[in-house]
Design a protein around this motif. Structure first.
Motif, PDB file in Angstrom:
ATOM      1  N   ARG A 181       0.832  -1.206   0.000  1.00 49.93           N
ATOM      2  CA  ARG A 181       0.000   0.000   0.000  1.00 49.93           C
ATOM      3  C   ARG A 181       0.867   1.257   0.000  1.00 49.93           C
ATOM      4  O   ARG A 181       0.595   2.221  -0.720  1.00 49.93           O
ATOM      5  N   ILE A 182       1.923   1.240   0.800  1.00 51.05           N
ATOM      6  CA  ILE A 182       2.839   2.388   0.846  1.00 51.05           C
ATOM      7  C   ILE A 182       3.513   2.575  -0.516  1.00 51.05           C
ATOM      8  O   ILE A 182       3.615   3.693  -1.029  1.00 51.05           O
ATOM      9  N   ILE A 183       3.945   1.472  -1.123  1.00 46.52           N
ATOM     10  CA  ILE A 183       4.575   1.545  -2.449  1.00 46.52           C
ATOM     11  C   ILE A 183       3.587   2.104  -3.471  1.00 46.52           C
ATOM     12  O   ILE A 183       3.936   2.942  -4.300  1.00 46.52           O
ATOM     13  N   GLY A 184       2.333   1.673  -3.409  1.00 46.65           N
ATOM     14  CA  GLY A 184       1.312   2.183  -4.323  1.00 46.65           C
ATOM     15  C   GLY A 184       1.097   3.681  -4.135  1.00 46.65           C
ATOM     16  O   GLY A 184       0.997   4.443  -5.107  1.00 46.65           O
ATOM     17  N   THR A 185       1.029   4.107  -2.870  1.00 50.25           N
ATOM     18  CA  THR A 185       0.849   5.530  -2.581  1.00 50.25           C
ATOM     19  C   THR A 185       2.044   6.336  -3.086  1.00 50.25           C
ATOM     20  O   THR A 185       1.880   7.388  -3.719  1.00 50.25           O
ATOM     21  N   LEU A 186       3.242   5.841  -2.815  1.00 55.47           N
ATOM     22  CA  LEU A 186       4.447   6.547  -3.270  1.00 55.47           C
ATOM     23  C   LEU A 186       4.533   6.569  -4.799  1.00 55.47           C
ATOM     24  O   LEU A 186       4.928   7.570  -5.385  1.00 55.47           O
ATOM     25  N   SER A 187       4.149   5.458  -5.424  1.00 56.68           N
ATOM     26  CA  SER A 187       4.167   5.413  -6.894  1.00 56.68           C
ATOM     27  C   SER A 187       3.193   6.432  -7.476  1.00 56.68           C
ATOM     28  O   SER A 187       3.508   7.119  -8.448  1.00 56.68           O
ATOM     29  N   ALA A 188       2.008   6.528  -6.864  1.00 55.65           N
ATOM     30  CA  ALA A 188       1.035   7.517  -7.329  1.00 55.65           C
ATOM     31  C   ALA A 188       1.574   8.928  -7.129  1.00 55.65           C
ATOM     32  O   ALA A 188       1.415   9.794  -7.999  1.00 55.65           O
ATOM     33  N   GLY A 189       2.238   9.155  -6.010  1.00 59.40           N
ATOM     34  CA  GLY A 189       2.835  10.468  -5.753  1.00 59.40           C
ATOM     35  C   GLY A 189       3.928  10.793  -6.755  1.00 59.40           C
ATOM     36  O   GLY A 189       4.016  11.919  -7.248  1.00 59.40           O
TER      37      GLY A 189
END
Length: 141
Positions: free
Chosen positions: A34-42
């Protein structure tokens, strides 16, 4: 037999402990995803913003170059016009007299304006009551 039962209980306890640890690790892995997904979106959002700003900068540079070209052409036209006016003045006494004559008062007032401290002052002055004389009446020269 007791030893086998104790060993089985210990093995079950160890298996339960390992299952509990695996569940904890799975939860941590899901949280990391989830953190990786959030960072990727950012990162994707940041990259899109960078690309947009880069494109805007290129567009503004092109517009600035176009305006500089237009300004240069306008300057050239103004110089040509001034040379033409000067040539006409040099050639024709009647033109020199007309060029040197005093403008009518209404026209002179149109060319007068006070010094402005800001654009807002200029807009206030423009919207003020600087009326032109009635065109049906003759003005004194």
């Amino acid at each position: 037999m007791r030893i086998v039962i104790v060993l089985l209980l210990v093995a079950c306890a160890l298996a339960g402990l390992q299952t509990w640890r695996i569940d904890g690790l799975t939860e941590k892995a899901d949280q990391a995803q989830r953190i990786i997904g959030t960072l990727s979106a950012g990162i994707e959002s940041r990259d899109n913003a960078i690309n947009r700003l880069s494109n805007e900068a290129v567009t503004r540079e092109r517009q600035e170059q176009s305006l500089r070209t237009q300004l240069s052409k306008a300057g050239d036209h103004a110089r040509i016009r001034e040379i033409h006016i000067q040539r006409l003045l040099n050639e024709n006494q009647e033109m020199r007299d007309w060029y040197g004559a005093r403008l009518p008062d209404g026209i002179s007032r149109m060319h007068q304006r006070p010094a402005f401290a800001s654009a807002a002052d200029y807009l206030r002055w423009l919207s003020g009551g600087n009326e032109l004389p009635d065109t049906g009446k003759l003005t004194d020269y």
